[in-house]
Design a protein around this motif. Structure first.
Motif, PDB file in Angstrom:
ATOM      1  N   VAL A  41     -10.398 -11.323  -6.980  1.00  0.00           N
ATOM      2  CA  VAL A  41      -9.619 -11.110  -5.766  1.00  0.00           C
ATOM      3  C   VAL A  41     -10.250  -9.940  -5.022  1.00  0.00           C
ATOM      4  O   VAL A  41     -10.390  -8.847  -5.566  1.00  0.00           O
ATOM      5  N   GLY A  42     -10.638 -10.175  -3.779  1.00  0.00           N
ATOM      6  CA  GLY A  42     -11.323  -9.144  -3.001  1.00  0.00           C
ATOM      7  C   GLY A  42     -10.382  -8.367  -2.096  1.00  0.00           C
ATOM      8  O   GLY A  42      -9.366  -8.896  -1.626  1.00  0.00           O
ATOM      9  N   LEU A  43     -10.711  -7.110  -1.870  1.00  0.00           N
ATOM     10  CA  LEU A  43      -9.977  -6.241  -0.929  1.00  0.00           C
ATOM     11  C   LEU A  43      -8.475  -6.284  -1.185  1.00  0.00           C
ATOM     12  O   LEU A  43      -7.671  -6.429  -0.262  1.00  0.00           O
ATOM     13  N   ASN A  44      -8.099  -6.130  -2.465  1.00  0.00           N
ATOM     14  CA  ASN A  44      -6.683  -6.259  -2.824  1.00  0.00           C
ATOM     15  C   ASN A  44      -5.974  -4.923  -2.993  1.00  0.00           C
ATOM     16  O   ASN A  44      -4.863  -4.869  -3.501  1.00  0.00           O
ATOM     17  N   TYR A  45      -6.605  -3.830  -2.596  1.00  0.00           N
ATOM     18  CA  TYR A  45      -5.954  -2.523  -2.589  1.00  0.00           C
ATOM     19  C   TYR A  45      -6.024  -1.988  -1.163  1.00  0.00           C
ATOM     20  O   TYR A  45      -7.111  -1.927  -0.575  1.00  0.00           O
ATOM     21  N   THR A 103      -0.985   0.356  -5.644  1.00  0.00           N
ATOM     22  CA  THR A 103      -1.461   0.139  -4.277  1.00  0.00           C
ATOM     23  C   THR A 103      -2.059  -1.252  -4.066  1.00  0.00           C
ATOM     24  O   THR A 103      -2.676  -1.510  -3.024  1.00  0.00           O
ATOM     25  N   MET A 104      -1.870  -2.145  -5.031  1.00  0.00           N
ATOM     26  CA  MET A 104      -2.274  -3.535  -4.809  1.00  0.00           C
ATOM     27  C   MET A 104      -1.532  -4.113  -3.606  1.00  0.00           C
ATOM     28  O   MET A 104      -0.328  -3.872  -3.427  1.00  0.00           O
ATOM     29  N   ILE A 105      -2.233  -4.887  -2.808  1.00  0.00           N
ATOM     30  CA  ILE A 105      -1.596  -5.598  -1.698  1.00  0.00           C
ATOM     31  C   ILE A 105      -0.814  -6.795  -2.233  1.00  0.00           C
ATOM     32  O   ILE A 105       0.345  -7.013  -1.879  1.00  0.00           O
ATOM     33  N   PHE A 106      -1.456  -7.564  -3.089  1.00  0.00           N
ATOM     34  CA  PHE A 106      -0.827  -8.727  -3.727  1.00  0.00           C
ATOM     35  C   PHE A 106      -0.767  -8.454  -5.230  1.00  0.00           C
ATOM     36  O   PHE A 106      -1.797  -8.264  -5.871  1.00  0.00           O
ATOM     37  N   GLY A 107       0.441  -8.424  -5.795  1.00  0.00           N
ATOM     38  CA  GLY A 107       0.622  -8.109  -7.200  1.00  0.00           C
ATOM     39  C   GLY A 107       0.263  -9.266  -8.111  1.00  0.00           C
ATOM     40  O   GLY A 107       0.011 -10.402  -7.672  1.00  0.00           O
ATOM     41  N   VAL A 108       0.249  -8.984  -9.399  1.00  0.00           N
ATOM     42  CA  VAL A 108      -0.146  -9.974 -10.398  1.00  0.00           C
ATOM     43  C   VAL A 108       0.706 -11.240 -10.304  1.00  0.00           C
ATOM     44  O   VAL A 108       0.182 -12.365 -10.316  1.00  0.00           O
TER      45      VAL A 108
END
Length: 283
Positions: free
Chosen positions: A76-80, A215-220
């Motif tokens: 997953v790219g650019l997820n923070y 600070t993840m944009i999309f969580g697990v």
């Protein structure tokens, strides 16, 4: 449980980290930490064993990748949010997905081979998610039921290959040894909140990354749900979920790239640590 695989490359044995800190051989219980062993039923079989009765493995034995026979290595790219900001990228509206070759997978403390013609090799500490139950079009609320556990990943990247050689991220992510995973697969029941884990990475003792999965944009949970809308996930598949700020390409005023004979040391709270020496490609 903390599960691992130990032994020479290609000949790893399944093992468990016992409560007393010793590594115990699981070969009499399961054939490997892979595939159906990672299902709820497979993990229950391991959980039922008294680890103190299993043979002790010498602590100096090489630790291999914590999962064997990985079918898919999904990134997953650019997820923070803070990492996207340091690279100058916009916050993605949906998860950016790409694949990392499974041949990149190596042990957590194996040497990292800088590829031939490398110009911009870089580091990325990431939370790895290991699938334990097949996931296909799963609801977000049920997504974590499909997770066997978590691990540390160093999602190494060659930025020139990634961004300046045709725009295909997979090319910059897939060199041999560019996917150290482990030391352990930590089962889901031991990770109270995957969105509240400190993570860090150092190169030659200098701490470049010091972040948190907060600070993840999309969580697990959302990622497992989202990815399952586009492809099925099988036990043993690995999802690596993005990196916090502090990567080499984001350093100002000039990026810093890895060089031969440097030491990376990285870890995630509760999931263990990795140490890798960079070495040049030798043919």
């Amino acid at each position: 449980m903390k599960l691992l695989r130990v032994g020479a490359t290609g000949a790893e044995r399944p093992a468990i980290l016992a409560a007393d800190g010793t590594i115990r051989d699981l070969s009499s219980v399961v054939p490997d930490i892979a595939g159906n062993v990672l299902t709820p039923e497979g993990l229950a079989r391991i959980r039922a064993v008294d680890a103190t009765k299993l043979p002790v493995i010498d602590a100096s034995t090489r630790i291999g990748p914590c999962v064997g026979n990985v079918g898919k290595f999904i990134c997953v790219g650019l997820n923070y949010a803070d990492h996207a900001a340091e690279t100058g990228a916009a916050i993605p509206a949906e998860p950016i997905l790409f694949m990392k070759a499974t041949s990149a997978i190596c042990g957590p403390n194996d040497n990292v081979i800088l590829p031939k013609n490398t110009l911009k090799p870089d580091w990325e500490v990431e939370l790895g998610v290991i699938i334990g139950k097949e996931a296909r079009y799963v609801d977000e609320k049920d997504a974590l039921d499909h997770v066997a556990g978590y691990c540390v990943v160093n999602d190494l990247s060659e930025r020139n290959f990634q961004t300046e050689r045709g725009g295909q991220w997979t090319k910059g992510k897939s060199a041999d040894t560019f996917g150290p995973i482990g030391p352990w697969l930590v089962t889901r029941d031991e990770v109270a909140d995957p969105q509240n884990l400190k993570m860090w990475l150092e190169v030659d003792g200098h701490r470049y990354q010091d972040g948190s999965t907060k600070t993840m944009i999309f969580g697990v949970q959302y990622l497992v749900h989202y990815i399952s809308q586009f492809m099925s996930l099988q036990p043993g598949d690995v999802i690596t979920t993005g990196t916090p700020p502090g990567v080499g390409m984001g350093i100002k005023p000039e990026p810093i790239w890895l060089k031969p004979n440097q030491t990376m040391h990285l870890g995630i709270e509760g999931l263990g640590e990795q140490t890798q020496l960079t070495v040049p490609y030798s043919g």
